[in-house]
Write a protein that holds these residues in place. Structure first.
Motif, mmCIF file in Angstrom:
data_model
loop_
_atom_site.group_PDB
_atom_site.id
_atom_site.type_symbol
_atom_site.label_atom_id
_atom_site.label_comp_id
_atom_site.label_asym_id
_atom_site.label_seq_id
_atom_site.Cartn_x
_atom_site.Cartn_y
_atom_site.Cartn_z
ATOM 1 N N TYR A 89 -2.433 -5.418 -0.976
ATOM 2 C CA TYR A 89 -1.742 -5.776 -1.421
ATOM 3 C C TYR A 89 -2.293 -5.807 -2.282
ATOM 4 O O TYR A 89 -3.102 -6.740 -2.848
ATOM 5 C CB TYR A 89 -0.507 -6.381 -1.161
ATOM 6 C CG TYR A 89 0.951 -6.018 -0.352
ATOM 7 C CD1 TYR A 89 1.282 -4.911 -0.742
ATOM 8 C CD2 TYR A 89 0.786 -6.275 0.690
ATOM 9 C CE1 TYR A 89 2.663 -3.926 -0.005
ATOM 10 C CE2 TYR A 89 2.110 -5.818 1.800
ATOM 11 C CZ TYR A 89 2.752 -4.868 1.274
ATOM 12 O OH TYR A 89 3.578 -4.052 2.486
ATOM 13 N N ARG A 106 4.780 -7.155 -5.987
ATOM 14 C CA ARG A 106 3.922 -6.022 -5.130
ATOM 15 C C ARG A 106 3.755 -5.031 -5.533
ATOM 16 O O ARG A 106 4.118 -4.411 -5.446
ATOM 17 C CB ARG A 106 4.058 -5.904 -3.167
ATOM 18 C CG ARG A 106 3.261 -7.347 -2.416
ATOM 19 C CD ARG A 106 3.938 -6.891 -1.739
ATOM 20 N NE ARG A 106 3.796 -8.375 -0.452
ATOM 21 C CZ ARG A 106 4.094 -8.777 0.674
ATOM 22 N NH1 ARG A 106 4.886 -8.005 1.415
ATOM 23 N NH2 ARG A 106 3.859 -9.485 1.852
ATOM 24 N N LYS A 107 2.124 -4.654 -6.322
ATOM 25 C CA LYS A 107 2.353 -3.123 -7.054
ATOM 26 C C LYS A 107 2.903 -1.787 -6.236
ATOM 27 O O LYS A 107 2.552 -1.450 -5.149
ATOM 28 C CB LYS A 107 1.184 -3.340 -6.813
ATOM 29 C CG LYS A 107 0.542 -2.132 -8.817
ATOM 30 C CD LYS A 107 -0.630 -2.185 -9.008
ATOM 31 C CE LYS A 107 -0.837 -1.187 -9.825
ATOM 32 N NZ LYS A 107 -2.493 -0.912 -10.885
ATOM 33 N N PHE A 108 3.626 -1.088 -7.034
ATOM 34 C CA PHE A 108 4.602 0.434 -6.646
ATOM 35 C C PHE A 108 3.001 0.858 -6.616
ATOM 36 O O PHE A 108 2.373 1.786 -5.941
ATOM 37 C CB PHE A 108 5.081 0.279 -7.435
ATOM 38 C CG PHE A 108 6.219 0.217 -7.181
ATOM 39 C CD1 PHE A 108 7.441 0.888 -6.842
ATOM 40 C CD2 PHE A 108 7.157 -1.210 -6.727
ATOM 41 C CE1 PHE A 108 8.599 1.047 -6.299
ATOM 42 C CE2 PHE A 108 7.913 -1.263 -6.643
ATOM 43 C CZ PHE A 108 9.499 -0.518 -6.168
ATOM 44 N N GLN A 109 2.503 0.951 -7.900
ATOM 45 C CA GLN A 109 1.278 2.185 -8.292
ATOM 46 C C GLN A 109 0.190 2.557 -8.306
ATOM 47 O O GLN A 109 -0.564 2.007 -8.720
ATOM 48 C CB GLN A 109 1.760 2.069 -9.959
ATOM 49 C CG GLN A 109 1.096 3.517 -10.402
ATOM 50 C CD GLN A 109 1.982 5.318 -9.985
ATOM 51 O OE1 GLN A 109 2.885 4.917 -9.663
ATOM 52 N NE2 GLN A 109 1.601 5.892 -9.626
ATOM 53 N N GLU A 110 -0.228 2.246 -6.151
ATOM 54 C CA GLU A 110 -1.523 2.228 -6.150
ATOM 55 C C GLU A 110 -2.363 3.479 -5.132
ATOM 56 O O GLU A 110 -0.706 4.167 -4.539
ATOM 57 C CB GLU A 110 -1.503 1.197 -5.459
ATOM 58 C CG GLU A 110 -1.847 0.247 -5.483
ATOM 59 C CD GLU A 110 -3.133 -0.206 -6.832
ATOM 60 O OE1 GLU A 110 -3.881 0.482 -6.978
ATOM 61 O OE2 GLU A 110 -3.198 -1.536 -7.201
ATOM 62 N N CYS A 115 -1.635 -1.260 0.798
ATOM 63 C CA CYS A 115 -0.133 -1.216 1.155
ATOM 64 C C CYS A 115 0.571 -0.753 -0.218
ATOM 65 O O CYS A 115 -0.066 -1.564 -1.046
ATOM 66 C CB CYS A 115 0.815 -2.651 1.425
ATOM 67 S SG CYS A 115 -0.241 -3.264 3.028
ATOM 68 N N THR A 116 1.681 -0.576 -0.505
ATOM 69 C CA THR A 116 2.007 -0.614 -1.487
ATOM 70 C C THR A 116 4.157 -1.306 -1.810
ATOM 71 O O THR A 116 4.319 -0.860 -0.822
ATOM 72 C CB THR A 116 2.622 0.708 -2.416
ATOM 73 O OG1 THR A 116 2.882 1.367 -1.278
ATOM 74 C CG2 THR A 116 1.426 1.251 -2.716
ATOM 75 N N ASN A 118 8.072 -2.081 -3.039
ATOM 76 C CA ASN A 118 8.827 -1.023 -2.473
ATOM 77 C C ASN A 118 10.229 -1.889 -3.407
ATOM 78 O O ASN A 118 11.332 -1.300 -3.380
ATOM 79 C CB ASN A 118 9.187 -0.459 -1.133
ATOM 80 C CG ASN A 118 9.735 -2.030 -0.441
ATOM 81 O OD1 ASN A 118 9.539 -3.271 -0.907
ATOM 82 N ND2 ASN A 118 10.218 -2.013 1.066
ATOM 83 N N ASP A 137 2.527 0.460 -13.082
ATOM 84 C CA ASP A 137 3.935 0.019 -12.409
ATOM 85 C C ASP A 137 4.325 0.678 -13.957
ATOM 86 O O ASP A 137 5.900 0.888 -13.693
ATOM 87 C CB ASP A 137 4.043 -2.032 -12.248
ATOM 88 C CG ASP A 137 3.733 -1.367 -10.715
ATOM 89 O OD1 ASP A 137 3.642 -0.848 -9.813
ATOM 90 O OD2 ASP A 137 3.469 -1.962 -10.260
ATOM 91 N N ASN A 140 6.202 3.987 -14.072
ATOM 92 C CA ASN A 140 6.271 4.313 -12.511
ATOM 93 C C ASN A 140 7.744 4.633 -12.586
ATOM 94 O O ASN A 140 8.555 3.548 -13.468
ATOM 95 C CB ASN A 140 6.430 3.274 -11.661
ATOM 96 C CG ASN A 140 6.084 3.854 -10.619
ATOM 97 O OD1 ASN A 140 7.587 3.864 -9.981
ATOM 98 N ND2 ASN A 140 5.665 4.537 -9.868
#
Length: 220
Positions: A89, A106-110, A115-116, A118, A137, A140
């Motif tokens: 992450y 934990r970053k979404f925009q990857e 892993c991302t 939620n 993020d 996003n």
């Protein structure tokens, strides 16, 4: 509440140099008697596609930063690579005044191979409710939904805007302002150097203060 944003110089893959720089800039920030000290995205290892070796330092990094926070009685926000099973992450932590990990995002925009996250989580401080998101993020749609639902009082955004794109333009800052306005929360953004820079916005997206290059931004 006083916040010091640190556009820290980051050398990819050089933990020793980055740690020395982290401590140096942290001590500079302490001169302003801050409540929060905020560093950029994966600031102690940097990152190049797809080299995840910096994730192996996760426990050591958390331990060292927690000790600094506890010894100096400040909150610290910073980004790092977090290992998880067979992937990694891009994460950011809020360390409390007593050295405890209070919040993890934990970053979404990857892209692929990460892993991302939620969700967006919050934690309470004596100043109100705090949340963290990371870099992209901010743009996003799912993140925007979660931030509006959780309604934090303050949002911290560690960033690594690529030096290949040069300094942030007025158009880039305006785009950040529009996203902050959509979220409706006072927001603090800090980028790694180069190109560096830091920005503070109110809940209406109005830019309150900014810095260029490696210069600290003190808000409060």
């Amino acid at each position: 509440m006083k916040v010091v944003l640190i556009p820290m110089r980051v050398e990819v893959g050089n933990f020793k140099a980055n740690w020395n720089e982290f401590k140096k800039r942290f001590n500079e920030a302490l001169e302003y008697e801050p409540d929060f000290v905020v560093f950029p995205e994966y600031c102690l290892t940097g990152f190049e596609e797809w080299d995840f070796r910096g994730a192996k330092l996760y426990d050591e990094i958390v331990g060292r930063v927690s000790e600094l926070a506890r010894e100096n009685g400040v909150y610290v926000v910073f980004g790092l690579l977090e290992p998880y099973k067979n992937c990694v992450y891009n994460s950011a932590l809020l360390i409390g005044r007593n050295g405890e990990v209070l919040l993890k995002h934990r970053k979404f925009q990857e892209p692929m191979k990460f892993c991302t996250g939620n969700t967006v989580r919050t934690t309470k401080t004596e100043f109100g409710k705090v949340a963290i998101i990371i870099c992209g993020d901010l743009y996003n749609k799912r993140i925007a939904k979660w931030v509006r639902r959780k309604r934090p009082d303050y949002l911290f955004v560690p960033m690594e805007y690529s030096p290949e794109y040069g300094e942030m333009t007025s158009e880039n800052v305006e785009a950040m302002s529009e996203r902050v306005k959509l979220l409706g929360v006072r927001t603090f953004v800090v980028n790694s150097f180069p190109p560096g820079g830091a920005w503070a916005f109110n809940e209406n997206g109005t830019l309150l203060a900014s810095s260029r290059g490696e210069r600290l931004l003190v808000v409060g």
